[in-house]
Motif scaffolding. Structure first.
Motif, PDB file in Angstrom:
ATOM      1  N   GLY A 218       0.774  -1.236   0.000  1.00 57.79           N
ATOM      2  CA  GLY A 218       0.000   0.000   0.000  1.00 57.79           C
ATOM      3  C   GLY A 218       0.800   1.277   0.000  1.00 57.79           C
ATOM      4  O   GLY A 218       0.220   2.367   0.078  1.00 57.79           O
ATOM      5  N   GLY A 219       2.127   1.185  -0.086  1.00 63.99           N
ATOM      6  CA  GLY A 219       2.953   2.388  -0.085  1.00 63.99           C
ATOM      7  C   GLY A 219       3.005   3.050  -1.449  1.00 63.99           C
ATOM      8  O   GLY A 219       2.702   2.442  -2.476  1.00 63.99           O
ATOM      9  N   LYS A 220       3.404   4.327  -1.445  1.00 57.28           N
ATOM     10  CA  LYS A 220       3.493   5.103  -2.677  1.00 57.28           C
ATOM     11  C   LYS A 220       4.878   5.727  -2.801  1.00 57.28           C
ATOM     12  O   LYS A 220       5.518   6.052  -1.797  1.00 57.28           O
ATOM     13  N   LEU A 221       5.299   5.918  -4.027  1.00 62.46           N
ATOM     14  CA  LEU A 221       6.577   6.570  -4.277  1.00 62.46           C
ATOM     15  C   LEU A 221       6.457   8.080  -4.091  1.00 62.46           C
ATOM     16  O   LEU A 221       7.265   8.707  -3.403  1.00 62.46           O
ATOM     17  N   LEU A 222       5.424   8.670  -4.714  1.00 56.03           N
ATOM     18  CA  LEU A 222       5.221  10.114  -4.648  1.00 56.03           C
ATOM     19  C   LEU A 222       3.782  10.422  -4.269  1.00 56.03           C
ATOM     20  O   LEU A 222       2.864   9.645  -4.561  1.00 56.03           O
ATOM     21  N   THR A 223       3.572  11.573  -3.642  1.00 56.22           N
ATOM     22  CA  THR A 223       2.217  12.034  -3.365  1.00 56.22           C
ATOM     23  C   THR A 223       1.591  12.559  -4.657  1.00 56.22           C
ATOM     24  O   THR A 223       2.275  12.744  -5.671  1.00 56.22           O
ATOM     25  N   ASP A 232       8.228   6.439   4.866  1.00 59.08           N
ATOM     26  CA  ASP A 232       7.332   6.175   5.992  1.00 59.08           C
ATOM     27  C   ASP A 232       7.549   4.734   6.449  1.00 59.08           C
ATOM     28  O   ASP A 232       8.456   4.044   5.961  1.00 59.08           O
ATOM     29  N   GLU A 233       6.743   4.280   7.375  1.00 65.07           N
ATOM     30  CA  GLU A 233       6.929   2.928   7.913  1.00 65.07           C
ATOM     31  C   GLU A 233       6.823   1.861   6.835  1.00 65.07           C
ATOM     32  O   GLU A 233       7.595   0.891   6.832  1.00 65.07           O
ATOM     33  N   THR A 234       5.881   2.040   5.911  1.00 66.33           N
ATOM     34  CA  THR A 234       5.712   1.049   4.846  1.00 66.33           C
ATOM     35  C   THR A 234       6.949   0.988   3.964  1.00 66.33           C
ATOM     36  O   THR A 234       7.429  -0.096   3.610  1.00 66.33           O
ATOM     37  N   GLY A 235       7.493   2.146   3.611  1.00 62.56           N
ATOM     38  CA  GLY A 235       8.694   2.182   2.782  1.00 62.56           C
ATOM     39  C   GLY A 235       9.893   1.585   3.482  1.00 62.56           C
ATOM     40  O   GLY A 235      10.677   0.834   2.877  1.00 62.56           O
ATOM     41  N   VAL A 236      10.053   1.906   4.762  1.00 60.69           N
ATOM     42  CA  VAL A 236      11.190   1.381   5.531  1.00 60.69           C
ATOM     43  C   VAL A 236      11.108  -0.133   5.660  1.00 60.69           C
ATOM     44  O   VAL A 236      12.099  -0.853   5.459  1.00 60.69           O
ATOM     45  N   GLU A 237       9.931  -0.660   6.000  1.00 59.70           N
ATOM     46  CA  GLU A 237       9.779  -2.111   6.142  1.00 59.70           C
ATOM     47  C   GLU A 237      10.020  -2.825   4.813  1.00 59.70           C
ATOM     48  O   GLU A 237      10.582  -3.922   4.779  1.00 59.70           O
ATOM     49  N   GLU A 418      16.110   3.597   7.421  1.00 59.48           N
ATOM     50  CA  GLU A 418      15.462   4.868   7.762  1.00 59.48           C
ATOM     51  C   GLU A 418      16.287   6.051   7.268  1.00 59.48           C
ATOM     52  O   GLU A 418      15.736   7.001   6.665  1.00 59.48           O
ATOM     53  N   GLU A 419      17.597   6.004   7.507  1.00 64.27           N
ATOM     54  CA  GLU A 419      18.463   7.092   7.050  1.00 64.27           C
ATOM     55  C   GLU A 419      18.480   7.188   5.538  1.00 64.27           C
ATOM     56  O   GLU A 419      18.450   8.295   4.975  1.00 64.27           O
ATOM     57  N   ALA A 420      18.500   6.036   4.873  1.00 66.82           N
ATOM     58  CA  ALA A 420      18.544   6.030   3.416  1.00 66.82           C
ATOM     59  C   ALA A 420      17.309   6.693   2.822  1.00 66.82           C
ATOM     60  O   ALA A 420      17.405   7.528   1.908  1.00 66.82           O
ATOM     61  N   LEU A 421      16.151   6.333   3.334  1.00 67.90           N
ATOM     62  CA  LEU A 421      14.918   6.855   2.741  1.00 67.90           C
ATOM     63  C   LEU A 421      14.671   8.308   3.133  1.00 67.90           C
ATOM     64  O   LEU A 421      14.118   9.072   2.326  1.00 67.90           O
TER      65      LEU A 421
END
Length: 433
Positions: A218-223, A232-237, A418-421
């Protein structure tokens, strides 16, 4: 099938408006700029078939390396006297070409007057067709469709006493099974079979693995207003999952990309591979390039996240320079190749992946393509549902390079996910602003 299809193409080709299509005494010559990976195949095989329908249009195709293609396309198209009538654009390039003002609207009145009544734009799957749409204008047609998919070595799953994956396989299931797929099969005390190989090194396509995992959850690359949405949490996981795959990959896989992962899978060393589906023939069918056989190799969407399955779109689209003096002849070629008849010829003769519903609902001439057709139908659906494609912005190349930098640093263990994103988000926002 191909002969009958081309007879139909010949019929609509010769009955089309004669103006702009050349005559025996005054033929038209059009020039195409394409990826060298397939330019020669088209020149040698596709053009002679096209000329059966349009004998008075001479086609010259120039191939250049992928890394040079976008820059050369823009340089030529924006010049005062462009050479190329047709530009073959990769999935994320159309916004940049469109914003440069060099592309012809293929659904506009001019082209509509040249288009056969039975062309049926609605027959295309929405996801591949959308690759060449920008700001509600259709600038291209899909000519070589592709998806990031999951390849499966069924014999390794059998040796591990595990069921072969299905399109319902979740990421949780996949990671639970992965340790059992790392095996010592020759009994020398060292692992010689691993669960996975894919993109891990710094490469513009490495972030597509992480992004697909993120999108499936359910994550997105761009708004919607063009800001980074992935830190966000989804991207990090999702990035943690991408990194965790290294635990079950061959030694040194942190430096693996397209060639290394493809070689490992083709030599029977890995149970799965997340890779572009277009390599299926060379991976499962062609004995000169693989040790595997079609009955050993499965192909399907990537594992299912909390929202949807996984795939990632990669479409080569045909576009026309709006300054071309041979626009009608250029459209004749693109229309023929992307028509129902032309696409079926392309798929059955050259093994190129189709984008039309009618083609994917048909029975391919080659038995090995049948599971590919099923995987593509599933993949187009999930890619469309999850927005699984590279950045849709005129600055897509710059954004992709930022993602390649920071994702690679996280995979190599230089910084945390987290740092990378967070760093990538700041840099992407700077690029887009």
């Amino acid at each position: 099938m191909a002969g009958a299809a081309l007879a139909g193409a010949l019929s609509f080709g010769l009955s089309a408006h004669a103006e702009g299509l050349g005559t025996p005494d005054d033929p038209v010559e059009i020039h195409m700029l394409a990826n060298e990976a397939f330019a020669n195949q088209w020149q040698q095989n596709m053009v002679p078939e096209f000329n059966k329908a349009y004998p008075n249009i001479k086609v010259v195709i120039d191939g250049v390396p992928y890394s040079e293609l976008l820059a050369k396309s823009l340089l030529d198209a924006t010049g005062p006297d462009p050479r190329y009538d047709i530009l073959i654009a990769d999935d994320p390039w159309v916004p940049q070409l469109a914003e440069a003002g060099v592309l012809l609207d293929l659904k506009g009145d001019e082209v509509a007057g040249w288009t056969a009544d039975d062309y049926e734009w609605d027959d295309f799957y929405a996801a591949p067709l959308a690759a060449s749409e920008w700001k509600d204008v259709q600038y291209g047609v899909p000519l070589r469709s592709n998806l990031l998919l999951m390849f499966v070595n069924k014999s390794i799953y059998e040796a591990a006493d595990l069921p072969a994956p299905t399109p319902e396989l979740t990421w949780e299931d996949y990671l639970e099974q992965a340790p059992k797929l790392v095996m010592d099969r020759d009994g020398n005390g060292q692992a010689d079979t691993w669960a996975i190989d894919t993109y891990f090194t710094r490469d513009a396509l490495t972030p597509t693995i992480w992004q697909t995992i993120m999108n499936s959850n359910g994550g997105k690359l761009l708004t919607d207003d063009g800001k980074a949405a992935f830190n966000d949490e989804t991207g990090v996981e999702a990035l943690k999952t991408h990194i965790k795959l290294l635990d079950f990959a061959p030694p040194g896989a942190v430096s693996h990309g397209f060639n290394e992962s493809l070689q490992a899978f083709r030599q029977g060393q890995t149970a799965t591979m997340f890779m572009w589906g277009s390599v299926f023939k060379g991976t499962a069918v062609s004995p000169e390039t693989t040790t595997l056989t079609p009955d050993e190799v499965g192909i399907q969407i990537m594992p299912v996240g909390s929202k949807t399955g996984g795939a990632h779109r990669g479409i080569w689209s045909g576009t026309i320079n709006n300054k071309s003096e041979n626009r009608q002849a250029a459209w004749a070629l693109l229309e023929w190749l992307s028509s129902k008849e032309g696409e079926q010829w392309h798929a059955n003769t050259l093994g190129v992946f189709p984008a039309r519903k009618s083609t994917l609902d048909s029975t391919p001439d080659s038995e090995w393509m049948a599971p590919v057709f099923v995987a593509l139908k599933n993949g187009y659906s999930v890619a469309g549902e999850g927005g699984m494609w590279r950045p849709r912005t005129p600055k897509s190349d710059a954004v992709q390079q930022v993602l390649a930098d920071e994702v690679a640093r996280a995979i190599a263990g230089q910084i945390t996910p987290e740092e990378a994103l967070d760093t990538a988000a700041d840099r992407v926002n700077d690029v887009l602003n």
